[in-house]
Design a protein around this motif. Sequence first.
Motif, mmCIF file in Angstrom:
data_model
loop_
_atom_site.group_PDB
_atom_site.id
_atom_site.type_symbol
_atom_site.label_atom_id
_atom_site.label_comp_id
_atom_site.label_asym_id
_atom_site.label_seq_id
_atom_site.Cartn_x
_atom_site.Cartn_y
_atom_site.Cartn_z
ATOM 1 N N MET A 1 0.757 -1.294 0.029
ATOM 2 C CA MET A 1 -0.131 -0.008 0.070
ATOM 3 C C MET A 1 0.785 1.360 -0.113
ATOM 4 O O MET A 1 1.795 1.488 0.887
ATOM 5 C CB MET A 1 -0.886 0.175 1.424
ATOM 6 N N ASN A 2 0.612 2.245 -1.037
ATOM 7 C CA ASN A 2 1.329 3.440 -0.870
ATOM 8 C C ASN A 2 0.704 4.500 0.031
ATOM 9 O O ASN A 2 -0.469 4.727 0.108
ATOM 10 C CB ASN A 2 1.218 4.148 -2.356
ATOM 11 N N THR A 3 1.491 4.704 0.903
ATOM 12 C CA THR A 3 1.125 5.662 1.894
ATOM 13 C C THR A 3 1.498 7.148 1.881
ATOM 14 O O THR A 3 1.457 8.013 2.695
ATOM 15 C CB THR A 3 1.765 5.235 3.460
ATOM 16 N N ARG A 4 2.249 7.558 0.592
ATOM 17 C CA ARG A 4 2.703 8.711 0.345
ATOM 18 C C ARG A 4 1.739 9.607 0.133
ATOM 19 O O ARG A 4 0.750 9.553 -0.313
ATOM 20 C CB ARG A 4 3.498 8.753 -1.009
ATOM 21 N N ASN A 5 1.763 10.684 0.888
ATOM 22 C CA ASN A 5 0.654 11.870 0.674
ATOM 23 C C ASN A 5 0.887 12.789 -0.475
ATOM 24 O O ASN A 5 1.845 13.311 -0.693
ATOM 25 C CB ASN A 5 0.736 12.862 1.968
ATOM 26 N N PRO A 6 -0.122 12.833 -1.458
ATOM 27 C CA PRO A 6 0.105 13.146 -2.843
ATOM 28 C C PRO A 6 -0.069 14.870 -2.732
ATOM 29 O O PRO A 6 0.066 15.563 -3.699
ATOM 30 C CB PRO A 6 -0.617 12.631 -3.808
ATOM 31 N N PHE A 7 -0.653 15.449 -1.501
ATOM 32 C CA PHE A 7 -0.971 16.917 -1.376
ATOM 33 C C PHE A 7 -0.092 17.694 -0.894
ATOM 34 O O PHE A 7 0.583 17.448 0.064
ATOM 35 C CB PHE A 7 -2.463 16.732 -0.394
ATOM 36 N N ARG A 8 -0.096 18.793 -1.455
ATOM 37 C CA ARG A 8 1.039 20.157 -1.214
ATOM 38 C C ARG A 8 0.262 20.908 0.093
ATOM 39 O O ARG A 8 -1.000 20.769 0.089
ATOM 40 C CB ARG A 8 1.176 20.823 -2.162
ATOM 41 N N PRO A 9 1.108 21.572 0.889
ATOM 42 C CA PRO A 9 0.212 22.432 1.924
ATOM 43 C C PRO A 9 -0.426 23.550 1.193
ATOM 44 O O PRO A 9 0.242 24.002 0.123
ATOM 45 C CB PRO A 9 1.656 22.796 2.868
ATOM 46 N N THR B 1 -1.080 30.630 -3.159
ATOM 47 C CA THR B 1 -1.089 30.282 -4.756
ATOM 48 C C THR B 1 -2.466 29.523 -4.845
ATOM 49 O O THR B 1 -3.312 29.848 -5.923
ATOM 50 C CB THR B 1 0.154 29.908 -5.332
ATOM 51 N N ALA B 2 -2.553 28.572 -4.203
ATOM 52 C CA ALA B 2 -3.691 27.524 -4.118
ATOM 53 C C ALA B 2 -4.867 28.075 -3.986
ATOM 54 O O ALA B 2 -5.986 27.943 -4.541
ATOM 55 C CB ALA B 2 -3.460 26.340 -3.224
ATOM 56 N N ARG B 3 -5.029 28.809 -2.798
ATOM 57 C CA ARG B 3 -6.237 29.548 -2.505
ATOM 58 C C ARG B 3 -6.622 30.417 -3.966
ATOM 59 O O ARG B 3 -7.860 30.432 -4.067
ATOM 60 C CB ARG B 3 -6.211 30.377 -1.589
ATOM 61 N N GLU B 4 -5.685 31.299 -4.177
ATOM 62 C CA GLU B 4 -6.112 32.126 -5.497
ATOM 63 C C GLU B 4 -6.532 31.299 -6.465
ATOM 64 O O GLU B 4 -7.601 31.547 -7.192
ATOM 65 C CB GLU B 4 -4.797 33.060 -5.729
ATOM 66 N N LEU B 5 -5.943 30.218 -6.929
ATOM 67 C CA LEU B 5 -6.331 29.543 -8.109
ATOM 68 C C LEU B 5 -7.632 28.878 -7.892
ATOM 69 O O LEU B 5 -8.437 28.889 -8.830
ATOM 70 C CB LEU B 5 -5.342 28.193 -8.201
ATOM 71 N N LYS C 1 0.197 18.419 -8.919
ATOM 72 C CA LYS C 1 0.163 19.948 -8.055
ATOM 73 C C LYS C 1 -1.269 19.461 -7.629
ATOM 74 O O LYS C 1 -2.353 19.878 -8.300
ATOM 75 C CB LYS C 1 0.004 21.110 -8.908
ATOM 76 N N ALA C 2 -1.533 18.993 -6.250
ATOM 77 C CA ALA C 2 -2.625 18.711 -5.751
ATOM 78 C C ALA C 2 -2.798 19.175 -4.134
ATOM 79 O O ALA C 2 -1.755 19.224 -3.507
ATOM 80 C CB ALA C 2 -2.948 17.278 -5.616
ATOM 81 N N TRP C 3 -3.878 19.765 -3.752
ATOM 82 C CA TRP C 3 -4.244 20.237 -2.648
ATOM 83 C C TRP C 3 -5.562 19.873 -1.928
ATOM 84 O O TRP C 3 -6.507 19.880 -2.905
ATOM 85 C CB TRP C 3 -4.296 21.739 -2.717
ATOM 86 N N LYS C 4 -5.412 19.268 -0.882
ATOM 87 C CA LYS C 4 -6.609 19.263 -0.264
ATOM 88 C C LYS C 4 -7.140 20.487 0.766
ATOM 89 O O LYS C 4 -6.073 20.895 1.447
ATOM 90 C CB LYS C 4 -6.492 18.077 0.912
ATOM 91 N N MET C 5 -8.314 20.810 0.504
ATOM 92 C CA MET C 5 -8.633 22.273 0.980
ATOM 93 C C MET C 5 -9.718 22.192 2.023
ATOM 94 O O MET C 5 -10.552 21.590 1.714
ATOM 95 C CB MET C 5 -8.713 23.292 -0.286
#
Length: 169
Positions: free
Chosen positions: A1-9, A13-17, A151-155
Amino acid sequence: MNTRNPFRPVDETARELALDLIAQARFAALAVVHPDNGLPSISRIALATDSVGWPLTLISDLAEHSRALEANPACALLIGEPADKGDPLTHPRLTLHCTARPIPRATEEHTALRARYLSQRPKAGLYVDFADFRFVRFEIVDGLLNGGFGKAWKMTREDLCPPSDQRTT
């Protein structure tokens, strides 16, 4: 199982996008749970924003997704379209997990949303006052922003609130 977190902090920039994607969206894919069989169902809907920048639509009570939202207001919106050229997966898109809230007619809120919606979607003037149409505001719970490959973010809801938004619920 891959436990690597794909999400950036999440950063500015993420908020504006994310907020730009919401503000510029003319339509979205609406995902609901079908009330008859419990299966997911997706529809294309017109989209606008309320006075503080949250998603808003005008839908007919005759549409299947209206019935689904009445039975279960939990839903998701997919916002963001690829450009005419290039790999569609390189273009930003935003999934919003929401609670749909219908706006009662003959209220000040309905009157204000009607004016706002028509300023953004003037062609809706042809049917906005039909008896089976109503406004639905999408109250954001959280979201997933994909800005392209890698480039992924959990918001959170707070990440997706426009700076002028003073909502407490």
